[in-house]
Design an enzyme around this catalytic site. Structure first.
Site, PDB file in Angstrom:
ATOM      1  N   GLY B  14      -8.910 -39.216  60.605  1.00 35.33           N
ATOM      2  CA  GLY B  14     -10.318 -38.841  60.799  1.00 35.33           C
ATOM      3  C   GLY B  14     -11.200 -40.071  60.833  1.00 35.33           C
ATOM      4  N   ARG B  75      -4.558 -38.756  65.328  1.00 40.28           N
ATOM      5  CA  ARG B  75      -3.352 -38.512  64.553  1.00 40.28           C
ATOM      6  C   ARG B  75      -2.198 -38.875  65.501  1.00 40.28           C
ATOM      7  NH1 ARG B  75      -6.573 -36.807  60.135  1.00 40.28           N
ATOM      8  NH2 ARG B  75      -8.217 -35.503  60.983  1.00 40.28           N
ATOM      9  N   ASP B 106      -5.214 -41.206  53.647  1.00 39.59           N
ATOM     10  CA  ASP B 106      -3.947 -40.811  53.073  1.00 39.59           C
ATOM     11  C   ASP B 106      -2.781 -40.734  54.074  1.00 39.59           C
ATOM     12  OD1 ASP B 106      -2.793 -40.109  50.723  1.00 39.59           O
ATOM     13  OD2 ASP B 106      -2.909 -37.955  51.146  1.00 39.59           O
ATOM     14  N   THR B 129     -12.226 -43.255  55.064  1.00 32.86           N
ATOM     15  CA  THR B 129     -12.266 -41.781  55.086  1.00 32.86           C
ATOM     16  C   THR B 129     -13.542 -41.324  54.403  1.00 32.86           C
ATOM     17  OG1 THR B 129     -11.361 -39.785  54.079  1.00 32.86           O
ATOM     18  CG2 THR B 129     -10.741 -41.851  53.050  1.00 32.86           C
ATOM     19  N   ASP B 131     -13.864 -38.741  52.734  1.00 28.19           N
ATOM     20  CA  ASP B 131     -13.570 -37.845  51.616  1.00 28.19           C
ATOM     21  C   ASP B 131     -13.554 -38.533  50.259  1.00 28.19           C
ATOM     22  OD1 ASP B 131     -13.226 -35.630  53.357  1.00 28.19           O
ATOM     23  OD2 ASP B 131     -11.232 -36.332  53.860  1.00 28.19           O
ATOM     24  N   ASP B 133     -11.111 -39.802  48.699  1.00 31.37           N
ATOM     25  CA  ASP B 133     -10.010 -39.176  47.954  1.00 31.37           C
ATOM     26  C   ASP B 133      -8.820 -40.116  47.787  1.00 31.37           C
ATOM     27  OD1 ASP B 133      -9.255 -39.217  50.584  1.00 31.37           O
ATOM     28  OD2 ASP B 133      -8.540 -37.162  50.653  1.00 31.37           O
ATOM     29  N   ARG B 175     -11.878 -32.443  51.547  1.00 30.86           N
ATOM     30  CA  ARG B 175     -10.466 -32.084  51.329  1.00 30.86           C
ATOM     31  C   ARG B 175     -10.219 -31.589  49.909  1.00 30.86           C
ATOM     32  NH1 ARG B 175      -6.893 -36.413  52.376  1.00 30.86           N
ATOM     33  NH2 ARG B 175      -5.159 -35.008  52.826  1.00 30.86           N
TER      34      ARG B 175
END
Lengths: 334, 334, 334, 334
Positions: B14, B75, B106, B129, B131, B133, B175
């Site tokens: 992303g 991706r 990730d 990212t 996120d 995360d 996420r």
């Protein structure tokens, strides 16, 4: 109308950025004439519930930059009820309201018409809606800000669409007109715009073919479609999925929704709101504003019959509609 | 590591605002060491398809302010295939790529681990990212911008929510972590935040009760709930409808979706990206960066094992989680 | 400290975006402990003039997104006068203020120290200044927003600089530290940054040579210099003129000035302010916050002696300072 | 005009947001007619220096949202020289340029007139300037964005002005017209606007009296004055100092300067630019655009003689000028 002393103002229906600037202009202008201004809260409900406040210059000093409306807004269920308009008129008379200014859209203006059968004072409308779907004014208060909000979103989505060379469907508001969709689409360099002016139905196979032929011409690249909210009843997500299948590309949907109504109004909305608020009060004082909407045409403040504001479907710019279509057709042709 | 001459860089997964600033810093820093930089396009796909470009200082002069990524992202399906990592390594060797920098999240880092079984050069990760995360860095590149985008939307929605004294449910990304939801909720003065850190399930009746008790305390008013994307599988619209019924208020949903990924990066994202891009190349030259992620902890650039970046579920700020909960509980108590 | 019942809060010195979010957090947290919050208006002046208001949860519902401060700010002339601190303490005692929270910068904290000689309650500082020049906290409330404002301006100026391939000098605030200049410069891809960390004096001939060598390397192009406000006493306009002459290019100055103080706070400022406001009240209740500043270090809320917050000159990030310098030097070398 | 095959386009004079959208529309429209588009770089200089590029659809795909101009701009010294226009015409003929589109302002259009004495092809102007000082079009490309930039600055300054209850003087661009000053002032709720339409000179004592009487009426409060750039030759800082003395309040100046020229164009600028770019090419093909400017009046694209675009001093909206003055007068009266 001799001796107007106290006027009422309210904001009604979907809120639109710039409503506060209109309220400010109404109050500052009324103050020049020595008029007292009563602000009803929550649209017409404020009349029924006698929920109002006196608005003075100091109350409106720093409100023009605020989104929403300091008077709150609402749809009013009481007004269309049998006896509703009569009761509202009675309360207005009791409160000594010599004239009423209503900032809102189509539905609010129909409320004004109903009220006018019983209310003795002048009723003046101010066009406040992000949809720009009212006849009698080039632009409505709130449209320019909503356009900017939609455009900012499209610009951001373009970043991601470009990074992934992906198709995005962006649904914008606008009710029955494609004004917002066309404007946001042109400004955002959308590859395609789906709005009522191009026809009432959506031919998914056709659009899928457009995507494919565009990408054959340009290579893998982003493709943004701006979709007017009423065009695909099953929703943008369903259309995106359908397009993904039929075009064999990855198509995602983003529905901008209610964030289009908010935000600090852009400059042109504040200016338009200020102008129309001032003009409405002036025309009220001059005595010829009853059941008129204060609008702007070709840079001039004008009055337009409230009863006609929703008569036609205001169309988006025909020049741009035609141009955008030719750009799209050319990709097909190539 | 003797004589590093040519390094590769790619953006994967992303897209996140700030990726371009990271690319710029990589190129400008590499240039100080006389390194040639090869930019692979479309993530790892650029390796398989030998789709790359030489990146020189002039190519990255004015890119830091741009959203998305000039190298495109994607991706990659080829890398996880049997033989995929081996083939990628072989191509990198053929191209004389002495080290590879991967800007992503990730999944991209798992790709790095796979590649490392066959590729001889150093592989370094940069956390890109929205996120936030990833373990090993306080913040990821892109998070601050996504927070701002979500917050701008919440601020706008608040205008409308206030005007109508209505409940809004705003779904944000993130996420498996509530980092973005908590941050956007705290910043946006959300009355309630629903994210994994408060429990994995959503008790609709409980939330409906919260809304009612809040409005009993404050009178009719806006009520904004920020919802982390994974929390209600049936979707925000379904939850809004359920809440409308159970709380007997009007609750609407807005799903921010992909617009959170785009936009010109805010200052802190550009600075973080610049710092990590520069640091990654320096550590590469120093020879101890293999299979490490360049992150920032307590203001210091640090290396952290790539293999551990996804090991734990990074938790949102416990202080703010607890505080927000106490604020909410207090409304119940009252 | 037994039975704390009423605390005071004020904002003092240059206003900083996020002060309102801090006030909100103070009030909401105090409310959890049953504390009454008194807001003094216009900084310490509000004490002397007994100009204050009770702050309840509903008063702070929708203030976090507002720039400025709902309590107003000011420099206070009365406090440093002989007898000033004594009088202020006396009034605070009379009003039953058990503790005082001061949101401000260096000068405001010196005021706290003076007051502490006479006032019996706890005094706690919250770092509110756009300059990020206080020791004991990684960031001050307001810095992130000021950075974004400066960056937005630089991005716009870059457009014009690029169109005309011209040199621009952008003066930003920051008092004695180059934190804001360095951050805005790195984020804005400034070709050069002039701030105290690089030396206290400006060598005009040197900079002019930098401009020329950069343009020899890159061809005609834009060149943006970010200038910290204290660096060239004759002013940015004078420096621009001098540079125009010595570099034989067209150099223009833009002084951002007070627009850097305003604006809706960005997300990270609202979050920091919320966290520190909540933490300060908690520490107050725990009884160990007297003459401490509530700051954040490495993501943790911490206390730091108020008396030491201005002791050293907080330096901008050494990693980025060095990197930016190497980028500049490389242009010279080439 | 038979067989038009190749047209030239250039951007000239001060850059204005929206120029890129105009270039895009020119290229996409030309493509519909099979016309080749040559973009000259750096304004008219690109002709003299034969510095140009072929512009195809793919070159303009994602440029509308960018500030500045992809063709660069410049003032041209060669064109007004003796023999300059003749030489430029000769080069255009050599290059087979059948028509020339010039996006710029007053000075650029004078250049067109000069060129027309020697050049055989059609010359068409597009109004690109933030000053909105051209007759023949309601708005110029770039004005709406500059208004928004000025307004954003005023909104931020208001925060600080409010916090300190201070007077601020904000200088905006606009050359000889007060269009930008009036618009930014009205939109920003400025207490006072100083622009040429209210008289060519500034009476400092009068303004100081206005400030005092306003603050007597409203109590201590912010007071913002928007100043058009040409009105006080000694500069805004000098005027602020003078006002501080004469009004006995603290008055600060902020000069927005060149940041008003940059930035991503707002929606209405992109739409106007798209419309005029498309219309200009269409009119060129129809053969009646020579020495005309493509403008928009009352929502319709129109042609207007280039020679008359600077004939009069375009005045700002008389309705708003009068209203703002009455609001100011009322404070005096009270």
């Amino acid at each position: 109308m001799s001796k107007m002393q106290r006027i009422g103002v309210l904001t009604s229906g979907g809120d639109a950025p710039g409503m506060n600037a209109a309220i400010r202009a109404v109050v500052l202008t009324a103050s020049q004439y020595g008029l007292e201004v009563i602000g009803f809260r929550h649209g017409f409900n404020g009349i029924f519930q006698r929920d109002f406040q006196l608005l003075q210059s100091t109350d409106v000093r720093q409100i023009s930059h605020l989104g929403g409306t300091i008077l709150k807004s609402a749809r009013c269920k009481a007004l269309p009820q049998p006896g509703g308009a009569e009761l509202a008129a009675q309360i207005l008379h009791e409160l000594g309201i010599d004239a009423l200014l209503v900032i809102g859209g189509d539905g609010s203006f129909r409320g004004c018409m109903a009220l006018s059968h019983y209310y003795q004072g002048q009723i003046v409308g101010l066009p406040g809606t992000i949809d720009n779907d009212l006849d009698g004014t080039d632009l409505t208060i709130g449209f320019a800000t909503a356009l900017q909000t939609a455009l900012d979103a499209i610009d951001k989505i373009r970043d991601t669409a470009d990074a992934f060379e992906r198709t995005f469907l962006v649904e914008v508001m606008g009710r029955h007109t494609g004004y917002l969709a066309l404007s946001a689409g042109i400004a955002g360099s959308a590859e395609q715009i789906i709005c009522p002016e191009y026809g009432e139905t959506v031919d998914v196979a056709d659009i899928a073919a457009d995507i494919r032929s565009y990408q054959q011409q340009h290579g893998a690249c982003s493709y943004i479609i701006v979709l007017a909210e009423t065009m695909y009843p099953a929703g943008a997500a369903a259309l995106a999925q359908e397009l993904s299948v039929q075009s064999d590309t990855e198509c995602r949907a983003v529905v901008l929704g209610h964030l289009q109504r908010g935000g600090s109004p852009v400059g042109s909305d504040r200016i338009l709101a200020t102008k129309l608020g001032a003009y409405a009060v002036e025309q009220l004082m001059a005595g010829h504003a009853h059941l008129m909407m204060a609008g702007e045409q070709a840079g001039q403040a004008v009055l337009f019959p409230l009863s006609l504001t929703g008569a036609q479907h205001k169309k988006a710019d025909p020049f741009l509609l035609a141009w955008q279509d030719r750009v799209l057709q050319q990709h097909k042709a190539t």
